[in-house]
Design a protein around this motif. Structure first.
Motif, PDB file in Angstrom:
ATOM      1  N   ALA A 148       7.505  15.601  -5.883  1.00 45.43           N
ATOM      2  CA  ALA A 148       6.321  14.843  -5.486  1.00 45.43           C
ATOM      3  C   ALA A 148       6.709  13.886  -4.369  1.00 45.43           C
ATOM      4  CB  ALA A 148       5.755  14.069  -6.666  1.00 45.43           C
ATOM      5  N   VAL A 149       5.733  13.493  -3.578  1.00 46.11           N
ATOM      6  CA  VAL A 149       5.932  12.480  -2.539  1.00 46.11           C
ATOM      7  C   VAL A 149       4.799  11.475  -2.649  1.00 46.11           C
ATOM      8  CG1 VAL A 149       7.163  14.014  -0.951  1.00 46.11           C
ATOM      9  CG2 VAL A 149       4.690  13.820  -0.795  1.00 46.11           C
ATOM     10  N   GLY A 150       5.044  10.273  -2.165  1.00 44.69           N
ATOM     11  CA  GLY A 150       4.032   9.227  -2.181  1.00 44.69           C
ATOM     12  C   GLY A 150       4.155   8.359  -3.410  1.00 44.69           C
ATOM     13  N   VAL A 172       1.791  14.454 -12.310  1.00 49.06           N
ATOM     14  CA  VAL A 172       2.759  13.388 -12.078  1.00 49.06           C
ATOM     15  C   VAL A 172       1.978  12.086 -11.927  1.00 49.06           C
ATOM     16  CG1 VAL A 172       2.859  13.726  -9.568  1.00 49.06           C
ATOM     17  CG2 VAL A 172       4.776  12.646 -10.753  1.00 49.06           C
ATOM     18  N   ALA A 173       2.492  11.041 -12.545  1.00 53.62           N
ATOM     19  CA  ALA A 173       1.921   9.701 -12.406  1.00 53.62           C
ATOM     20  C   ALA A 173       2.971   8.820 -11.769  1.00 53.62           C
ATOM     21  CB  ALA A 173       1.528   9.151 -13.766  1.00 53.62           C
ATOM     22  N   SER A 174       2.557   7.966 -10.848  1.00 57.47           N
ATOM     23  CA  SER A 174       3.502   7.032 -10.233  1.00 57.47           C
ATOM     24  C   SER A 174       3.264   5.652 -10.832  1.00 57.47           C
ATOM     25  CB  SER A 174       3.360   7.030  -8.708  1.00 57.47           C
ATOM     26  OG  SER A 174       2.072   6.632  -8.330  1.00 57.47           O
ATOM     27  N   ASP A 217       2.521   2.981  -9.572  1.00 59.17           N
ATOM     28  CA  ASP A 217       1.442   2.193  -9.002  1.00 59.17           C
ATOM     29  C   ASP A 217       0.066   2.665  -9.481  1.00 59.17           C
ATOM     30  OD1 ASP A 217       1.537   4.577  -7.576  1.00 59.17           O
ATOM     31  OD2 ASP A 217       0.951   3.674  -5.692  1.00 59.17           O
ATOM     32  N   GLY A 218       0.042   3.584 -10.474  1.00 60.92           N
ATOM     33  CA  GLY A 218      -1.210   4.012 -11.078  1.00 60.92           C
ATOM     34  C   GLY A 218      -1.830   5.273 -10.517  1.00 60.92           C
ATOM     35  N   GLN A 219      -1.227   5.879  -9.503  1.00 59.35           N
ATOM     36  CA  GLN A 219      -1.775   7.124  -8.955  1.00 59.35           C
ATOM     37  C   GLN A 219      -1.363   8.300  -9.826  1.00 59.35           C
ATOM     38  OE1 GLN A 219      -1.616   7.766  -4.622  1.00 59.35           O
ATOM     39  NE2 GLN A 219      -0.350   5.905  -4.555  1.00 59.35           N
ATOM     40  N   THR A 220      -2.176   9.363  -9.812  1.00 62.41           N
ATOM     41  CA  THR A 220      -1.803  10.619 -10.457  1.00 62.41           C
ATOM     42  C   THR A 220      -2.120  11.769  -9.513  1.00 62.41           C
ATOM     43  OG1 THR A 220      -3.973  10.875 -11.510  1.00 62.41           O
ATOM     44  CG2 THR A 220      -2.255   9.776 -12.807  1.00 62.41           C
ATOM     45  N   ALA A 221      -1.391  12.872  -9.696  1.00 62.24           N
ATOM     46  CA  ALA A 221      -1.659  14.110  -8.959  1.00 62.24           C
ATOM     47  C   ALA A 221      -1.402  15.260  -9.912  1.00 62.24           C
ATOM     48  CB  ALA A 221      -0.743  14.221  -7.733  1.00 62.24           C
ATOM     49  N   THR A 222      -2.194  16.311  -9.786  1.00 68.25           N
ATOM     50  CA  THR A 222      -2.086  17.488 -10.671  1.00 68.25           C
ATOM     51  C   THR A 222      -1.845  18.720  -9.841  1.00 68.25           C
ATOM     52  OG1 THR A 222      -3.584  16.455 -12.229  1.00 68.25           O
ATOM     53  CG2 THR A 222      -3.254  18.809 -12.468  1.00 68.25           C
ATOM     54  N   ASP A 263       0.862  -1.174   0.000  1.00 67.35           N
ATOM     55  CA  ASP A 263       0.000   0.000   0.000  1.00 67.35           C
ATOM     56  C   ASP A 263       0.901   1.228   0.000  1.00 67.35           C
ATOM     57  OD1 ASP A 263      -2.392  -1.403   0.099  1.00 67.35           O
ATOM     58  OD2 ASP A 263      -2.313  -1.570   2.275  1.00 67.35           O
ATOM     59  N   TYR A 264       0.804   2.029  -1.044  1.00 63.74           N
ATOM     60  CA  TYR A 264       1.643   3.219  -1.153  1.00 63.74           C
ATOM     61  C   TYR A 264       0.896   4.434  -0.628  1.00 63.74           C
ATOM     62  CZ  TYR A 264       4.646   0.439  -4.166  1.00 63.74           C
ATOM     63  OH  TYR A 264       5.482  -0.522  -4.660  1.00 63.74           O
ATOM     64  N   ALA A 265       1.664   5.381  -0.114  1.00 66.56           N
ATOM     65  CA  ALA A 265       1.083   6.636   0.363  1.00 66.56           C
ATOM     66  C   ALA A 265       0.475   7.391  -0.817  1.00 66.56           C
ATOM     67  CB  ALA A 265       2.162   7.480   1.036  1.00 66.56           C
ATOM     68  N   ARG A 266      -0.489   8.228  -0.521  1.00 62.70           N
ATOM     69  CA  ARG A 266      -1.158   9.033  -1.548  1.00 62.70           C
ATOM     70  C   ARG A 266      -0.133   9.930  -2.253  1.00 62.70           C
ATOM     71  NH1 ARG A 266      -4.271  14.126  -0.910  1.00 62.70           N
ATOM     72  NH2 ARG A 266      -5.466  14.329  -2.828  1.00 62.70           N
ATOM     73  N   LEU A 267      -0.173   9.932  -3.580  1.00 63.02           N
ATOM     74  CA  LEU A 267       0.736  10.740  -4.385  1.00 63.02           C
ATOM     75  C   LEU A 267       0.337  12.208  -4.305  1.00 63.02           C
ATOM     76  CD1 LEU A 267       3.065  10.819  -6.459  1.00 63.02           C
ATOM     77  CD2 LEU A 267       1.343  10.454  -8.238  1.00 63.02           C
ATOM     78  N   THR A 268       1.299  13.080  -4.016  1.00 63.62           N
ATOM     79  CA  THR A 268       1.051  14.511  -3.871  1.00 63.62           C
ATOM     80  C   THR A 268       2.209  15.286  -4.470  1.00 63.62           C
ATOM     81  OG1 THR A 268      -0.063  14.092  -1.775  1.00 63.62           O
ATOM     82  CG2 THR A 268       0.590  16.351  -2.203  1.00 63.62           C
ATOM     83  N   ILE A 269       1.912  16.358  -5.190  1.00 65.96           N
ATOM     84  CA  ILE A 269       2.944  17.276  -5.664  1.00 65.96           C
ATOM     85  C   ILE A 269       3.159  18.308  -4.567  1.00 65.96           C
ATOM     86  CG2 ILE A 269       3.571  19.013  -7.377  1.00 65.96           C
ATOM     87  CD1 ILE A 269       1.781  17.490  -9.374  1.00 65.96           C
ATOM     88  N   THR A 270       4.392  18.450  -4.102  1.00 68.99           N
ATOM     89  CA  THR A 270       4.662  19.410  -3.034  1.00 68.99           C
ATOM     90  C   THR A 270       5.146  20.753  -3.568  1.00 68.99           C
ATOM     91  OG1 THR A 270       6.901  18.528  -2.722  1.00 68.99           O
ATOM     92  CG2 THR A 270       5.147  17.594  -1.350  1.00 68.99           C
ATOM     93  N   SER A 271       5.551  20.812  -4.825  1.00 71.45           N
ATOM     94  CA  SER A 271       5.942  22.086  -5.442  1.00 71.45           C
ATOM     95  C   SER A 271       4.678  22.857  -5.801  1.00 71.45           C
ATOM     96  CB  SER A 271       6.732  21.852  -6.736  1.00 71.45           C
ATOM     97  OG  SER A 271       7.828  21.030  -6.515  1.00 71.45           O
ATOM     98  N   THR A 272       4.621  24.122  -5.437  1.00 67.55           N
ATOM     99  CA  THR A 272       3.468  24.942  -5.808  1.00 67.55           C
ATOM    100  C   THR A 272       3.814  25.957  -6.888  1.00 67.55           C
ATOM    101  OG1 THR A 272       3.934  26.474  -4.006  1.00 67.55           O
ATOM    102  CG2 THR A 272       2.372  24.690  -3.562  1.00 67.55           C
TER     103      THR A 272
END
Length: 106
Positions: free
Chosen positions: A52-54, A97-99, A101-106, A26-35
């Motif tokens: 990004a993290v996660g 960003v896509a990881s 494991d299939g997660q994406t964050a915008t 189980d991976y942590a939720r993908l998040t972009i930390t750069s604003t």
């Protein structure tokens, strides 16, 4: 005052079947930390890194809206925005960003 309601349960118990391999992590939720990124200067080499993290830490970056300033590009595997800006002005863009494991964050 106490209220009692009848409870009706319909259904069945479903158990997963083992296939000889353990379930994936189980991976942590993908998040972009750069604003934002730092300002580029006309005709001066530039580099800034999106972070990004996660997820599973195998990232693929893309620009999904707007565009980078002329002369700059995004390295999809690292999140590095680099190059030499050749035009004055302001650009607004959105990255995703896509990881692995299939997660994406915008």
């Amino acid at each position: 005052m106490s209220l009692r309601l009848p409870l009706l349960i319909i259904g069945s118990l479903v158990l997963p079947l083992a296939c000889g391999e353990p379930a994936g992590p189980d991976y942590a939720r993908l998040t972009i930390t750069s604003t934002s990124v730092s300002n580029a200067v006309l005709n001066v080499p530039y580099s800034d890194t999106l972070v990004a993290v996660g997820g599973d830490s195998v990232y693929s970056w893309s620009v999904t809206a707007g565009s980078l300033p002329t002369g700059l590009s995004l390295t999809t595997s690292t999140g590095v925005v680099s190059g030499t800006s050749s035009v004055l002005g302001s650009n607004t863009f959105t990255v995703q960003v896509a990881s692995g494991d299939g997660q994406t964050a915008t």
